[in-house]
Design an enzyme around this catalytic site. Sequence first.
Site, PDB file in Angstrom:
ATOM      1  N   GLY A 161       0.790  -1.238   0.000  1.00 27.55           N
ATOM      2  CA  GLY A 161       0.000   0.000   0.000  1.00 27.55           C
ATOM      3  C   GLY A 161       0.815   1.277   0.000  1.00 27.55           C
ATOM      4  N   SER A 162       2.076   1.214  -0.437  1.00 27.58           N
ATOM      5  CA  SER A 162       2.859   2.458  -0.458  1.00 27.58           C
ATOM      6  C   SER A 162       2.298   3.434  -1.497  1.00 27.58           C
ATOM      7  CB  SER A 162       4.343   2.175  -0.709  1.00 27.58           C
ATOM      8  OG  SER A 162       4.560   1.740  -2.023  1.00 27.58           O
ATOM      9  N   ASN A 163       1.750   2.921  -2.582  1.00 31.72           N
ATOM     10  CA  ASN A 163       1.134   3.829  -3.570  1.00 31.72           C
ATOM     11  C   ASN A 163      -0.131   4.468  -3.008  1.00 31.72           C
ATOM     12  OD1 ASN A 163       2.499   3.965  -6.354  1.00 31.72           O
ATOM     13  ND2 ASN A 163       2.680   1.811  -5.771  1.00 31.72           N
ATOM     14  N   HIS A 176       1.762   0.054 -13.230  1.00 29.72           N
ATOM     15  CA  HIS A 176       2.558  -1.163 -13.436  1.00 29.72           C
ATOM     16  C   HIS A 176       4.041  -0.805 -13.403  1.00 29.72           C
ATOM     17  CE1 HIS A 176       3.421  -5.220 -14.684  1.00 29.72           C
ATOM     18  NE2 HIS A 176       4.327  -4.704 -15.481  1.00 29.72           N
ATOM     19  N   LYS A 199     -15.415 -17.320  -9.172  1.00 27.89           N
ATOM     20  CA  LYS A 199     -14.834 -15.979  -9.351  1.00 27.89           C
ATOM     21  C   LYS A 199     -15.883 -14.945  -9.742  1.00 27.89           C
ATOM     22  CE  LYS A 199     -11.098 -13.597 -11.120  1.00 27.89           C
ATOM     23  NZ  LYS A 199     -10.764 -13.067 -12.417  1.00 27.89           N
ATOM     24  N   MET A 251      -3.353  -7.436  -7.441  1.00 36.94           N
ATOM     25  CA  MET A 251      -2.719  -8.468  -8.248  1.00 36.94           C
ATOM     26  C   MET A 251      -3.717  -9.473  -8.831  1.00 36.94           C
ATOM     27  SD  MET A 251       0.205  -7.380  -8.366  1.00 36.94           S
ATOM     28  CE  MET A 251       1.823  -7.027  -7.709  1.00 36.94           C
ATOM     29  N   ARG A 252      -4.827  -8.954  -9.339  1.00 42.30           N
ATOM     30  CA  ARG A 252      -5.826  -9.817  -9.985  1.00 42.30           C
ATOM     31  C   ARG A 252      -6.291  -9.172 -11.277  1.00 42.30           C
ATOM     32  NH1 ARG A 252      -7.566 -13.896  -7.230  1.00 42.30           N
ATOM     33  NH2 ARG A 252      -6.963 -13.868  -5.049  1.00 42.30           N
ATOM     34  N   ILE A 253      -6.785 -10.042 -12.148  1.00 43.02           N
ATOM     35  CA  ILE A 253      -7.367  -9.524 -13.384  1.00 43.02           C
ATOM     36  C   ILE A 253      -8.759  -8.985 -13.066  1.00 43.02           C
ATOM     37  CG2 ILE A 253      -8.285 -10.289 -15.622  1.00 43.02           C
ATOM     38  CD1 ILE A 253      -5.812 -12.167 -15.706  1.00 43.02           C
ATOM     39  N   ILE A 254      -9.105  -7.888 -13.692  1.00 42.72           N
ATOM     40  CA  ILE A 254     -10.446  -7.316 -13.529  1.00 42.72           C
ATOM     41  C   ILE A 254     -11.373  -8.034 -14.518  1.00 42.72           C
ATOM     42  CG2 ILE A 254     -11.816  -5.202 -13.846  1.00 42.72           C
ATOM     43  CD1 ILE A 254     -10.034  -4.999 -11.403  1.00 42.72           C
TER      44      ILE A 254
END
Length: 192
Positions: A11-13, A108, A64, A89-92
């Site tokens: 969560g640094s971003n 990214h 899913k 880290m998952r596909i939308i």
Amino acid sequence: MRIAVLASGNGSNFAAIVDFFQKEKLSVEIALVFSDKKNAFVLERAKKVGVATYQFSPQDFSDKKMYEKSLLELLQQEKIDLVVLAGYMRIIGPQLLAAFPKKIINIHPSLLPAFPGLHGIKDAYDYGVKVTGVTVHYIDDGVDTGPIIAQVPVLITTDDDLTSLETKIHQAEHQLYPAVLKEIVLEKQDRH
Ligand code: GAR
């Protein structure tokens, strides 16, 4: 304007975005942080700054699709205007994409289309490129393939090891992502 941040890890971003938005006094609310990972440190960071947190995982559902449906319901209930992926880290999936066209943004840690996927920094380092960087882009149905909004280069010097490169990439991210989000928010607010 209400923003949701989706994140899976440190969560640094997220923290950099919160700091920047506070400093710039933007009329934007980071309404919630969602994580698919129970122990993600981003949840602690969010609680500390008083942002609502939500957590569930695909494993909590029969499939899913149901996970995505619940996430979509959450975002709709919370009247979210913009979805910001910050180490999610998952596909939308297609349901979310259809509900938020050109309203889901990702960062990214490489110069896309080079080194997509989960290990952008390490893959660039291992390949031996001399220039890598950071990309902010809209999400589409591919992996790290959506339209590019902004990029900054980061040089890899002979002094760098993987750790120092990670530090440089994260520093670049923390500069680029909040600034790009500010532009997007202002543009969307102008249109209203
Ligand atoms: C960031 O480096 C981000 O670019 C990367 O995850 C890290 C999250 O760091 N995202 C991806 O690799 C997406 N494919 P953070 O949790 O400290 O913000």
